[in-house]
Design an enzyme around this catalytic site. Structure first.
Site, PDB file in Angstrom:
ATOM      1  N   HIS A  32     -10.117  -4.496   5.658  1.00 13.87           N
ATOM      2  CA  HIS A  32      -9.776  -4.635   4.954  1.00 13.87           C
ATOM      3  C   HIS A  32      -9.262  -3.138   3.482  1.00 13.87           C
ATOM      4  O   HIS A  32      -8.156  -2.677   2.485  1.00 13.87           O
ATOM      5  CB  HIS A  32      -9.637  -5.699   3.657  1.00 13.87           C
ATOM      6  CG  HIS A  32      -8.177  -6.297   3.145  1.00 13.87           C
ATOM      7  ND1 HIS A  32      -7.054  -5.584   2.769  1.00 13.87           N
ATOM      8  CD2 HIS A  32      -7.791  -7.414   2.831  1.00 13.87           C
ATOM      9  CE1 HIS A  32      -5.756  -6.016   2.400  1.00 13.87           C
ATOM     10  NE2 HIS A  32      -5.920  -6.606   1.360  1.00 13.87           N
ATOM     11  N   ASP A  38      -3.953  -2.886   5.167  1.00 11.12           N
ATOM     12  CA  ASP A  38      -3.268  -3.694   3.889  1.00 11.12           C
ATOM     13  C   ASP A  38      -2.665  -4.866   4.961  1.00 11.12           C
ATOM     14  O   ASP A  38      -2.290  -5.143   5.872  1.00 11.12           O
ATOM     15  CB  ASP A  38      -2.337  -2.825   2.869  1.00 11.12           C
ATOM     16  CG  ASP A  38      -2.629  -2.229   2.424  1.00 11.12           C
ATOM     17  OD1 ASP A  38      -4.853  -2.244   2.013  1.00 11.12           O
ATOM     18  OD2 ASP A  38      -1.848  -0.807   2.027  1.00 11.12           O
TER      19      ASP A  38
END
Length: 395
Positions: free
Chosen positions: A366, A370
């Site tokens: 992450h 995204d």
């Protein structure tokens, strides 16, 4: 007499600096032919066979199983001419036994560990060769003495229970590195997993329709993995951050698609790499997969086969896994988990049908990817697999 020192001259590449002695198939005094395997070295990436460079006998063994070795470590002193008269006489005296039959290395190891003499075991192999099963049968036939005291019986039974309930084995180099790298991945990357499901009917129908002509033309079966590799490479082109890595304060985007495919072996999980997978045909992918898998199970993978993947696919479905959250292989930013195909009721239009469905999972870093990119990636893979004709058109 000529003596050759056998050393660890090359552990398989600059990235490998040490290894551990695995199985040892010869002992001091044993005769060897050229290219006979004397021992193996387990490294963090593969298993290396150390073979005899000439005909001779083992003068001295400088290592034992479990020893750690590095480059230039002396392993074996090999005499290329047998001049010791005692050795000649011993070989002549035992020619009708050890020379005529060579017990399995696994059987020899088990007999040494259990202090069993070869003449106590009945060999059922070719030429009365003792196999590992013969040794196990011999151990199982041993009876607990009936004349011993009650205390001795209890101690003996207690000892047997401990032996059967626990076994302590040193971790192989491969297993140590797997453990370290996976923990590193969890400690470093911000791992998140997103899921989707795929209707496999169209791909399965396509395989059935073209299975025989494909195999006849290319000499290899058409599997599911080639469809997923094709779909993944196209999806990576549309979501490039998943084919990238973080290096300090920079993001390195890869404009090539080297796909790692996880393969389970007896010694642990290895991930051989299919280079430039986006440029390969279905037949080329299938042939490459078969060869890499064969080399993995035979411990013949080279270091070059295992490094540099930009993305990884893991198929837990071959073991029956319905759903999982795969762990990223650093420094990659994503890994796709495939799972078992299961017939489930799904809505098709306004009706309910039984369809062969597969859950897929994308674990991603992450820090660089995204949620939108991860969900989009899985949606693209799903579209290509559910409408496989798009793979040929690239749309």
């Amino acid at each position: 007499m000529s003596t050759i020192d056998i050393r660890v001259t090359n552990l398989g590449g600059e990235s490998i600096t040490e290894g551990t002695i695995g199985e040892i198939y010869k002992k001091e005094g044993d005769r060897v032919q050229k290219d006979d395997v004397i021992l193996v070295i387990d490294t963090d990436k593969t298993t290396l066979e150390i073979t005899s460079p000439a005909v001779g006998y083992i003068k001295k063994m400088h290592v034992d199983k479990g020893d750690d070795v590095r480059r230039d470590t002396l392993l074996i002193e090999l005499c290329t001419e047998i001049v010791d008269q005692n050795i000649k006489q011993e070989e002549k005296a035992t020619n009708n036994t050890t020379a005529s039959k060579k017990d399995a290395p696994s059987a020899q190891k088990m007999m040494r560990e259990n202090e069993i003499k070869p003449n106590e075991v009945e060999g059922t192999g070719m030429g009365s060769r003792i196999t590992k099963s013969d040794v196990i049968d011999h151990i199982n036939r041993k009876e607990i003495p009936t004349t011993c005291s009650m205390q001795d019986n209890v101690q003996s039974i207690s000892k047997d229970i401990n032996v059967t309930r626990e076994k302590r084995v040193k971790m192989s180099k491969i297993r140590q590195v797997i453990a370290a790298r996976l923990k590193e991945s969890q400690n470093t990357a911000a791992i998140l997993t997103t899921f989707n499901e795929i209707d496999m009917k169209n791909v399965m129908d396509l395989r059935v329709k073209y299975k025989d002509p494909f195999e006849k033309k290319h000499g290899v079966k058409l599997g599911f993995m080639s469809f997923f590799i094709k779909a993944v490479t196209l999806a990576l082109k549309e979501v490039p951050e998943i084919n990238a890595e973080i290096s300090k304060d920079e993001i390195i985007y890869k404009n090539y698609y080297d796909i790692g495919v996880a393969v389970g072996t007896d010694k642990g999980l290895v991930v051989p790499v299919i280079r430039s997978a986006d440029q390969m045909s279905f037949a080329e992918i299938e042939n490459t997969l078969i060869q890499l898998s064969k080399n993995a199970h035979e411990n013949k993978l080279q270091v070059a086969d295992l490094i540099g993947a930009t993305f990884t696919i893991s198929n837990g479905g071959i073991y029956g896994s319905l759903l999982s959250t795969p762990i990223i292989n650093p420094p990659q930013s994503g890994i796709l988990g495939m799972h078992t195909i299961q017939n489930r009721p799904v809505a098709i239009g306004n009706s309910i049908e039984i369809r062969p469905m597969m859950y897929i999972a994308l674990s991603y870093d992450h820090r660089i990817v995204d949620g939108k990119g991860a969900v989009t990636f899985l949606a693209i893979v799903k579209q290509y697999i559910e409408d496989p004709s798009r793979l040929a058109l690239g749309v």
